[in-house]
Design an enzyme around this catalytic site. Sequence first.
Site, short mmCIF file in Angstrom:
data_model
loop_
_atom_site.label_atom_id
_atom_site.label_comp_id
_atom_site.label_asym_id
_atom_site.label_seq_id
_atom_site.Cartn_x
_atom_site.Cartn_y
_atom_site.Cartn_z
N TYR A 53 0.85 -1.19 0.00
CA TYR A 53 0.00 0.00 0.00
C TYR A 53 0.89 1.24 0.00
O TYR A 53 1.30 1.76 1.04
CB TYR A 53 -0.94 0.01 1.21
CG TYR A 53 -1.98 -1.09 1.18
CD1 TYR A 53 -2.23 -1.82 0.02
CD2 TYR A 53 -2.72 -1.41 2.31
CE1 TYR A 53 -3.19 -2.82 -0.01
CE2 TYR A 53 -3.68 -2.41 2.29
CZ TYR A 53 -3.91 -3.11 1.13
OH TYR A 53 -4.85 -4.11 1.11
N HIS A 128 -1.01 -12.13 0.48
CA HIS A 128 -1.87 -11.14 -0.14
C HIS A 128 -2.66 -11.70 -1.32
O HIS A 128 -3.83 -11.36 -1.52
CB HIS A 128 -1.03 -9.94 -0.59
CG HIS A 128 -1.79 -8.68 -0.72
ND1 HIS A 128 -1.22 -7.43 -0.58
CD2 HIS A 128 -3.09 -8.43 -0.98
CE1 HIS A 128 -2.14 -6.50 -0.74
NE2 HIS A 128 -3.28 -7.09 -1.00
N SER A 208 -13.10 -4.01 0.24
CA SER A 208 -14.03 -3.23 -0.58
C SER A 208 -15.47 -3.59 -0.22
O SER A 208 -16.28 -3.92 -1.08
CB SER A 208 -13.77 -3.46 -2.07
OG SER A 208 -14.45 -2.49 -2.86
N PRO A 209 -15.82 -3.54 1.08
CA PRO A 209 -17.13 -4.03 1.51
C PRO A 209 -18.30 -3.16 1.09
O PRO A 209 -19.45 -3.60 1.18
CB PRO A 209 -17.00 -4.04 3.04
CG PRO A 209 -16.00 -2.96 3.33
CD PRO A 209 -15.02 -3.04 2.21
N LEU A 210 -18.03 -1.94 0.64
CA LEU A 210 -19.12 -1.04 0.27
C LEU A 210 -19.37 -1.01 -1.23
O LEU A 210 -20.03 -0.10 -1.73
CB LEU A 210 -18.82 0.37 0.79
CG LEU A 210 -18.68 0.48 2.31
CD1 LEU A 210 -18.28 1.90 2.71
CD2 LEU A 210 -19.97 0.08 3.01
N GLY A 211 -18.87 -2.01 -1.95
CA GLY A 211 -19.11 -2.07 -3.39
C GLY A 211 -20.61 -2.12 -3.69
O GLY A 211 -21.34 -2.92 -3.13
#
Length: 307
Positions: A53, A128, A208-211
């Site tokens: 990152y 990863h 990315s849980p709010l996709g």
Amino acid sequence: MLRRRLGGLPVSAIGLGAMPLSIEGRPDERRALATVHAALDAGVTLLDTADSYTLPDAGPGHNELLVARALAAYGGDTAGVLVATKGGRGRTPDGGWTVNGTPRRLKAAAEASLKRLGVDAIGLYQLHKPDPAVPFEESVGALRDLLDEGKIRLAGISNTDADQIRRAREILGGRLVSVQNRYSPAVRDSEPELRLCAELGLAFLPWSPLGGISRSSLDGPAPREGADPGSGRDRFAAFRTVAAEREVTPQQVCLAWLLTRSPTVLPIPGASRPETIRASAAAADLTLTAEETARLDTAAGAGRPTG
């Protein structure tokens, strides 16, 4: 905040995905540190980072160093904070992502992460992404060696399928504690993996849980306003409706819904502003009714998982 278990440890039901603090579009350091501190103030005890990152033209470790500085500068107790990092990926000068899962690379990456985080052992270390050029068992074997050497306390895998989860469990046994895959209302390819984690008692960390509700930097450009309903804009209207009825945000409803998917789910929404992570953390205390959950399941096209 509501707590759940990860490898036998109690952690906040919602974590902080620290990736936006270090990649393209990242905030200045003052705001980045304030974001981590706001998460800690809100009761977040799971911080997700990775050595990759960073900006495309920079070396590895920016996010790990930032998390370490934030923890060192925090005025409160951080003894219960679990820092989860990952190894096996990198950046390319054009903004892309590489993968290297050789045991030698993973062990060297873990050593470097140890130094950047300033700890004796990494709390949770995750592969990863499987490297198609390296036998999966060899990459997971590196995690086993790191566990045996006491350099990492817990091991996890990311971006894996159900078969790989089973194979990793054969190698690591009960020392495999987590799976981190992409999962959201819009992207539910990992439904089988979520069910398997529930069955095995493994923590499932949706990235990315709010996709479908909000977009990750990895999701690509948003569709233009007025796009057809098949784009997903209208599909998730139920999340906005429930949010309006409960006087909360659609993002909070989304996170609360994810928590209903399984007792092992631990969403790690990204944030680059203090107010964003405060709002996300508050979703842990939002209890959806059975009727609301059913409406959201229907909108996401999701059945009820087992476990």
